[in-house]
Design a protein around this motif. Structure first.
Motif, short mmCIF file in Angstrom:
data_model
loop_
_atom_site.label_atom_id
_atom_site.label_comp_id
_atom_site.label_asym_id
_atom_site.label_seq_id
_atom_site.Cartn_x
_atom_site.Cartn_y
_atom_site.Cartn_z
N ALA A 215 -12.20 -5.87 10.88
CA ALA A 215 -11.48 -4.82 11.60
C ALA A 215 -10.20 -5.38 12.23
CB ALA A 215 -12.37 -4.21 12.67
N LEU A 216 -10.32 -6.58 12.82
CA LEU A 216 -9.16 -7.20 13.46
C LEU A 216 -8.09 -7.57 12.44
CD1 LEU A 216 -7.64 -8.57 15.81
CD2 LEU A 216 -9.02 -10.62 15.35
N TYR A 217 -8.49 -8.35 11.42
CA TYR A 217 -7.50 -8.86 10.48
C TYR A 217 -7.00 -7.75 9.55
CZ TYR A 217 -8.89 -13.40 12.21
OH TYR A 217 -9.15 -14.48 13.04
N GLY A 218 -7.86 -6.78 9.24
CA GLY A 218 -7.40 -5.64 8.46
C GLY A 218 -6.32 -4.86 9.19
N THR A 219 -6.51 -4.65 10.49
CA THR A 219 -5.50 -3.97 11.30
C THR A 219 -4.21 -4.79 11.36
OG1 THR A 219 -7.20 -2.91 12.65
CG2 THR A 219 -4.99 -3.04 13.58
N GLN A 220 -4.35 -6.12 11.50
CA GLN A 220 -3.16 -6.97 11.55
C GLN A 220 -2.40 -6.93 10.23
OE1 GLN A 220 -4.54 -10.85 12.73
NE2 GLN A 220 -4.66 -10.30 14.90
N LEU A 221 -3.11 -6.88 9.11
CA LEU A 221 -2.43 -6.78 7.82
C LEU A 221 -1.70 -5.45 7.68
CD1 LEU A 221 -5.05 -8.37 5.39
CD2 LEU A 221 -2.71 -9.17 5.74
N LEU A 222 -2.36 -4.36 8.09
CA LEU A 222 -1.75 -3.05 7.95
C LEU A 222 -0.55 -2.87 8.86
CD1 LEU A 222 -4.94 -0.81 7.64
CD2 LEU A 222 -3.32 -1.41 5.83
N THR A 223 -0.50 -3.62 9.95
CA THR A 223 0.63 -3.53 10.89
C THR A 223 1.54 -4.76 10.80
OG1 THR A 223 -0.72 -4.49 12.67
CG2 THR A 223 -0.67 -2.08 12.49
N SER A 224 1.36 -5.55 9.75
CA SER A 224 2.13 -6.78 9.61
C SER A 224 3.60 -6.47 9.35
CB SER A 224 1.57 -7.64 8.48
OG SER A 224 1.59 -6.91 7.25
N SER A 225 4.44 -7.48 9.54
CA SER A 225 5.88 -7.33 9.39
C SER A 225 6.46 -8.67 8.94
CB SER A 225 6.51 -6.92 10.73
OG SER A 225 6.46 -8.01 11.64
N PRO A 226 7.75 -8.72 8.61
CA PRO A 226 8.35 -10.01 8.25
C PRO A 226 8.28 -11.05 9.36
CG PRO A 226 9.74 -8.21 7.51
CD PRO A 226 8.66 -7.61 8.36
N GLU A 227 8.03 -10.60 10.58
CA GLU A 227 7.93 -11.53 11.71
C GLU A 227 6.50 -11.84 12.13
OE1 GLU A 227 9.89 -8.61 11.96
OE2 GLU A 227 11.57 -9.79 11.16
N LYS A 228 5.53 -11.04 11.67
CA LYS A 228 4.19 -11.19 12.22
C LYS A 228 3.12 -10.86 11.18
CE LYS A 228 2.96 -8.19 15.31
NZ LYS A 228 2.92 -7.44 16.60
N GLY A 229 2.22 -11.85 10.94
CA GLY A 229 1.12 -11.65 10.02
C GLY A 229 -0.21 -11.85 10.73
N PRO A 230 -1.31 -11.99 9.99
CA PRO A 230 -2.63 -12.21 10.60
C PRO A 230 -2.65 -13.48 11.44
CG PRO A 230 -2.87 -11.58 8.31
CD PRO A 230 -1.41 -11.84 8.52
N LEU B 120 0.87 -1.17 0.00
CA LEU B 120 0.00 0.00 0.00
C LEU B 120 0.91 1.22 0.00
CD1 LEU B 120 -2.86 -0.92 2.52
CD2 LEU B 120 -3.03 -0.66 0.03
N GLY B 121 1.12 1.81 -1.17
CA GLY B 121 2.13 2.85 -1.28
C GLY B 121 3.49 2.22 -1.03
N ASN B 122 4.21 2.76 -0.06
CA ASN B 122 5.51 2.21 0.29
C ASN B 122 5.44 1.21 1.44
OD1 ASN B 122 7.00 3.70 -1.61
ND2 ASN B 122 6.90 5.52 -0.30
N ARG B 123 4.23 0.94 1.91
CA ARG B 123 4.08 0.03 3.05
C ARG B 123 3.90 -1.40 2.56
NH1 ARG B 123 2.13 0.32 8.36
NH2 ARG B 123 1.60 2.52 8.12
N PRO B 124 4.81 -2.31 2.93
CA PRO B 124 4.62 -3.72 2.58
C PRO B 124 3.55 -4.36 3.45
CG PRO B 124 6.62 -3.46 3.87
CD PRO B 124 6.08 -2.07 3.63
N VAL B 125 2.76 -5.25 2.86
CA VAL B 125 1.70 -5.95 3.58
C VAL B 125 2.01 -7.45 3.52
CG1 VAL B 125 -0.78 -6.42 3.71
CG2 VAL B 125 0.03 -4.16 2.95
N TYR B 126 2.06 -8.07 4.70
CA TYR B 126 2.46 -9.47 4.80
C TYR B 126 1.27 -10.34 5.18
CZ TYR B 126 7.20 -7.59 4.89
OH TYR B 126 8.36 -6.93 4.57
N ALA B 127 0.75 -11.10 4.21
CA ALA B 127 -0.30 -12.07 4.52
C ALA B 127 0.32 -13.35 5.06
CB ALA B 127 -1.13 -12.37 3.28
#
Length: 322
Positions: free
Chosen positions: A257-272, A226-233
């Motif tokens: 709301a829960l999983y959307g927030t988790q996707l937007l704050t996801s990282s290489p260490e943590k996904g939904p 999303l733009g420059n933000r990577p999203v990790y499923a």
């Protein structure tokens, strides 16, 4: 080196002048034939031609993820042969460019061209795994042809979003992140199966996972940007392994709301994650079945409705210049 440059003139983020500059830069370092695509599937035909040629060493795809997908499917029309097939290089020209960015290339076409020329000079490359999807034998979709994908596929909700975006683009809308967000909202409001999932995940040696409302298959991480933000499923997904799957059993308003927030704050260490989330890592063979026809997408290209798709993760399928 003899190279074929496949140019998508409708690439979202490159102008005709920029494409001319890139062509001249590449042509200064190799014997280059540049071909502009003229119809849907033309890049696949050019990739096939390169695969069948005896004198093309490299295919450069200048365009978005859809152009790359077509070129890859052309190159691999007779199956993987990393040592025998031409190498692939990608100059990002689309709105998202997931494959190129996941390889570590700059998202700017000029900078990416410079990186590719440096890689050719230094002879740096990697062999990546790919995903293969086909209609499941014995089902109404068994005649669906095999198709390779480079970074993701999806059956259900996310494919519905892709289909809505394509419809908007056909009316002249530009492919922007805002457009995607609007279509996510509309898909959520109109998806008849988001509360009671219809998808079953079947894999050898395990009990089937039923009632999935969303299924995303990843060949690499991130899943998208999303733009420059990577999203990790599926944060563990990699070009060096087989395929990963994220399934969600519920897409109610609180769950989204829960999983959307988790996707937007996801990282290489943590996904939904959570009681309605199902994750699988490094799967070589599995099938997604649905009780009803659902939208299906590969690498952001909507392929219509499917009820059953069989997936294969193929390690070391294609050599890529990086």
């Amino acid at each position: 080196m003899r190279a074929l440059l496949v140019v998508n003139p409708a690439a979202t983020t490159t102008s005709a002048r920029t494409r001319d500059v890139l062509i001249h830069a590449l042509a200064s370092e190799m014997k280059l034939e540049a071909v502009t695509t003229e119809y849907r599937g033309h890049a696949r035909d050019l990739g096939r031609r390169a695969a069948d040629s005896d004198d093309i060493d490299l295919v450069v795809a200048l365009g978005g993820d859809g152009t790359v997908n077509e070129v890859v499917n052309g190159l691999l029309h007779r199956g993987p042969d990393p040592e025998g097939l031409p190498k692939l290089a990608v100059v990002p020209g689309g709105s998202t460019n997931v494959f190129a960015r996941a390889l570590g290339l700059p998202n700017d076409a000029v900078e990416a061209t410079g990186a590719i020329l440096d890689a050719l000079e230094n002879r740096t490359e990697r062999t990546v795994g790919l995903g293969l999807a086909a209609g499941t034998p014995g089902t109404e979709d068994e005649a669906a042809p095999e198709r390779w994908f480079t970074f993701c596929a999806g059956l259900g909700f996310d494919a519905g979003v892709v289909g809505r975006v394509e419809q908007k683009r056909e009316t002249g809308k530009r492919s922007t992140h805002a457009l995607y967000v609007r279509q996510v909202v509309r898909q959520f409001l109109n998806d008849a199966h988001r509360r009671h999932g219809t998808i079953t995940l079947e894999e050898p040696g395990r009990e089937p996972v039923t009632d999935l409302a969303l299924s995303i298959v990843c060949n690499t991480a991130p899943w998208t940007y999303l733009g420059n933000r990577p999203v990790y499923a599926s944060p563990k997904a990699s070009f060096d392994t087989a395929l990963d799957v994220l399934g969600l059993k519920r897409l109610s308003t609180p769950a989204v709301a829960l999983y959307g927030t988790q996707l937007l704050t996801s990282s290489p260490e943590k996904g939904p994650r959570g009681k309605h989330a199902v994750s699988r890592h490094d799967l070589t063979d599995f099938t997604l079945h649905s009780k009803v026809p659902l939208p299906f997408q590969m690498d952001g290209d909507h392929l219509g409705l499917r009820t059953s798709v069989t997936f294969t993760g193929v390690r070391r399928a294609l050599r890529v210049i990086v």
